[in-house]
Design a protein around this motif. Sequence first.
Motif, PDB file in Angstrom:
ATOM      1  N   LYS A  93      -1.986   5.076   7.421  1.00 33.50           N
ATOM      2  CA  LYS A  93      -3.173   4.605   6.702  1.00 33.50           C
ATOM      3  C   LYS A  93      -2.921   3.241   6.071  1.00 33.50           C
ATOM      4  O   LYS A  93      -3.801   2.380   6.058  1.00 33.50           O
ATOM      5  CB  LYS A  93      -3.615   5.602   5.636  1.00 33.50           C
ATOM      6  CG  LYS A  93      -4.921   5.173   4.975  1.00 33.50           C
ATOM      7  CD  LYS A  93      -5.630   6.280   4.277  1.00 33.50           C
ATOM      8  CE  LYS A  93      -6.956   5.770   3.741  1.00 33.50           C
ATOM      9  NZ  LYS A  93      -7.748   6.790   3.144  1.00 33.50           N
ATOM     10  N   ALA A  94      -1.712   3.016   5.556  1.00 27.38           N
ATOM     11  CA  ALA A  94      -1.375   1.724   4.955  1.00 27.38           C
ATOM     12  C   ALA A  94      -1.518   0.603   5.983  1.00 27.38           C
ATOM     13  O   ALA A  94      -2.086  -0.452   5.689  1.00 27.38           O
ATOM     14  CB  ALA A  94       0.035   1.751   4.380  1.00 27.38           C
ATOM     15  N   TYR A 150       0.031   5.383  -0.217  1.00 27.17           N
ATOM     16  CA  TYR A 150      -0.586   5.568   1.090  1.00 27.17           C
ATOM     17  C   TYR A 150       0.489   5.884   2.127  1.00 27.17           C
ATOM     18  O   TYR A 150       1.585   5.336   2.079  1.00 27.17           O
ATOM     19  CB  TYR A 150      -1.352   4.312   1.519  1.00 27.17           C
ATOM     20  CG  TYR A 150      -2.602   4.093   0.733  1.00 27.17           C
ATOM     21  CD1 TYR A 150      -3.799   4.689   1.128  1.00 27.17           C
ATOM     22  CD2 TYR A 150      -2.608   3.322  -0.414  1.00 27.17           C
ATOM     23  CE1 TYR A 150      -4.960   4.503   0.394  1.00 27.17           C
ATOM     24  CE2 TYR A 150      -3.762   3.128  -1.151  1.00 27.17           C
ATOM     25  CZ  TYR A 150      -4.934   3.725  -0.740  1.00 27.17           C
ATOM     26  OH  TYR A 150      -6.072   3.549  -1.460  1.00 27.17           O
ATOM     27  N   GLU A 175     -10.960   4.604  -4.117  1.00 32.04           N
ATOM     28  CA  GLU A 175      -9.990   3.634  -3.609  1.00 32.04           C
ATOM     29  C   GLU A 175     -10.477   2.208  -3.845  1.00 32.04           C
ATOM     30  O   GLU A 175      -9.708   1.339  -4.255  1.00 32.04           O
ATOM     31  CB  GLU A 175      -9.750   3.851  -2.112  1.00 32.04           C
ATOM     32  CG  GLU A 175      -8.987   5.115  -1.795  1.00 32.04           C
ATOM     33  CD  GLU A 175      -8.952   5.408  -0.309  1.00 32.04           C
ATOM     34  OE1 GLU A 175      -7.838   5.652   0.183  1.00 32.04           O
ATOM     35  OE2 GLU A 175     -10.019   5.384   0.347  1.00 32.04           O
ATOM     36  N   ASN A 223      -9.165   0.183   9.232  1.00 31.75           N
ATOM     37  CA  ASN A 223      -9.692   1.375   8.569  1.00 31.75           C
ATOM     38  C   ASN A 223     -11.188   1.198   8.345  1.00 31.75           C
ATOM     39  O   ASN A 223     -11.605   0.239   7.701  1.00 31.75           O
ATOM     40  CB  ASN A 223      -8.971   1.583   7.234  1.00 31.75           C
ATOM     41  CG  ASN A 223      -9.235   2.938   6.650  1.00 31.75           C
ATOM     42  OD1 ASN A 223      -9.091   3.933   7.331  1.00 31.75           O
ATOM     43  ND2 ASN A 223      -9.610   2.979   5.390  1.00 31.75           N
ATOM     44  N   LEU A 283       0.823  -1.213   0.000  1.00 32.87           N
ATOM     45  CA  LEU A 283       0.000   0.000   0.000  1.00 32.87           C
ATOM     46  C   LEU A 283       0.859   1.266   0.000  1.00 32.87           C
ATOM     47  O   LEU A 283       0.512   2.251  -0.649  1.00 32.87           O
ATOM     48  CB  LEU A 283      -0.954  -0.006   1.195  1.00 32.87           C
ATOM     49  CG  LEU A 283      -2.032  -1.089   1.131  1.00 32.87           C
ATOM     50  CD1 LEU A 283      -2.720  -1.247   2.473  1.00 32.87           C
ATOM     51  CD2 LEU A 283      -3.035  -0.791   0.037  1.00 32.87           C
ATOM     52  N   ARG A 284       1.968   1.233   0.700  1.00 32.83           N
ATOM     53  CA  ARG A 284       2.862   2.403   0.723  1.00 32.83           C
ATOM     54  C   ARG A 284       3.432   2.661  -0.662  1.00 32.83           C
ATOM     55  O   ARG A 284       3.570   3.807  -1.076  1.00 32.83           O
ATOM     56  CB  ARG A 284       3.953   2.217   1.762  1.00 32.83           C
ATOM     57  CG  ARG A 284       3.346   2.269   3.179  1.00 32.83           C
ATOM     58  CD  ARG A 284       4.334   2.307   4.262  1.00 32.83           C
ATOM     59  NE  ARG A 284       5.045   3.592   4.217  1.00 32.83           N
ATOM     60  CZ  ARG A 284       6.198   3.790   4.814  1.00 32.83           C
ATOM     61  NH1 ARG A 284       6.778   2.816   5.476  1.00 32.83           N
ATOM     62  NH2 ARG A 284       6.774   4.959   4.759  1.00 32.83           N
TER      63      ARG A 284
END
Length: 120
Positions: free
Chosen positions: A31-32, A27, A47, A40, A22-23
């Motif tokens: 949040k990741a 993100y 998204e 989350n 995700l990073r």
Amino acid sequence: MLIFSLERILNLKGVTDPSGYLRKRGYGKKKAIAIAFGKNRMISLDEMEQFCQDFGCTPNDLLSWTPSEPKDDYPTNPLQPLRRTEEVLPVIELMKNISNKGIAELERYIQERKGDRPKE
């Protein structure tokens, strides 16, 4: 309760570092980690659409449902298809004890399913 969860699809797709994945997609760290580990509670439709495109799936593959109350747990509840009772192991874990011949057969099968021609 309806939950957005990438864990199942990430395991199916063989992603071993969800927060790193995700990073790499932009993100932030916090949040990741929240998305990767199901913490989350909100996700935008943009998204959701991007995840579906990335993984070749539908929103139903990214959602799971557990009845909030016993009265909600009936066979014709329209959310029943979103119940996830089976554990999905990472693809790498499933392949640990497969022979080289078995892995070659699996590779051919996957290529056929994708529409690719198998390597000779």
